[in-house]
Motif scaffolding. Sequence first.
Motif, PDB file in Angstrom:
ATOM      1  N   TYR A 132      -4.783  -0.757   6.679  1.00  0.00           N
ATOM      2  CA  TYR A 132      -4.860   0.157   5.513  1.00  0.00           C
ATOM      3  C   TYR A 132      -3.997   1.238   6.200  1.00  0.00           C
TER       4      TYR A 132
ATOM      5  N   PHE B  96      -4.309  -0.522   0.826  1.00  0.00           N
ATOM      6  CA  PHE B  96      -4.409  -1.787   1.477  1.00  0.00           C
ATOM      7  C   PHE B  96      -2.904  -1.888   1.757  1.00  0.00           C
TER       8      PHE B  96
ATOM      9  N   TYR C 143      -3.071  -8.236   4.697  1.00  0.00           N
ATOM     10  CA  TYR C 143      -4.557  -8.897   5.382  1.00  0.00           C
ATOM     11  C   TYR C 143      -3.737 -10.348   6.144  1.00  0.00           C
TER      12      TYR C 143
ATOM     13  N   ASP D 197      -2.253 -11.926   2.430  1.00  0.00           N
ATOM     14  CA  ASP D 197      -1.863 -11.029   1.618  1.00  0.00           C
ATOM     15  C   ASP D 197      -1.230  -9.923   2.007  1.00  0.00           C
TER      16      ASP D 197
ATOM     17  N   SER E 242       0.537  -7.768  -0.310  1.00  0.00           N
ATOM     18  CA  SER E 242       0.755  -7.041  -1.492  1.00  0.00           C
ATOM     19  C   SER E 242       0.867  -5.604  -1.344  1.00  0.00           C
TER      20      SER E 242
END
Lengths: 115, 113
Positions: free
Chosen positions: B35, B45, B48, B56, B58
């Motif tokens: 983060y 975020f 991940y 992820d 994104s």
Amino acid sequence: AQSVAQPEDQVNVAEGNPLTVKCTYSVSGNPYLFWYVQYPNRGLQFLLKYITGDNLVKGSYGFEAEFNKSQTSFHLKKPSALVSDSALYFCAVRDNTGTASKLTFGTGTRLQVTL
Amino acid sequence: NAGVMQNPRHLVRRRGQEARLRCSPMKGHSHVYWYRQLPEEGLKFMVYLQKENIIDESGMPKERFSAEFPKEGPSILRIQQVVRGDSAAYFCASSPSSGNTIYFGEGSWLTVV
């Protein structure tokens, strides 16, 4: 998409008084909800979480939070505030689709407790 | 029982240099999250990861930013050709494979001069 709203940038309360830090959420499935606290120049510390079960969740340092599904809220509360509670508080949500997913955080609420 | 370990805690880079931030998850944790926190803002975020996989990304900027979590060793967040706008606190968090709570490290503060 999941989201969290913390409508108050700052909450001021006198020591010994009860405190409430507000949080509302939006998620497609059932929510997993979290509160974290951040002290200056530090990482986030986990306070408490709601996964399932009782709507009132108790956590660290005397904090508790109440899950309200109809209002999509998860407000953080403490019966008697301490000066040492002054910090930045973050609410977070993830969905429970069964696969691990990211936490989405609110913008944070600064709690100021004064003598 | 060590928590999430991040290093360096503070990093200063000149514009155009590369920044590498490292994160060792808690013992037994196989999921890592990065983060970014800009001054006076919340946590955004970025990415991940599980071991050897990006799950992820994104939240990662399309250019200059990359992340990895190799089979052995820490997770690395790499920022190439840093700009002043990259100055921020970068937090790593980890969770066990079946857990819901993520636990944060103390952060790495990047300053670009």
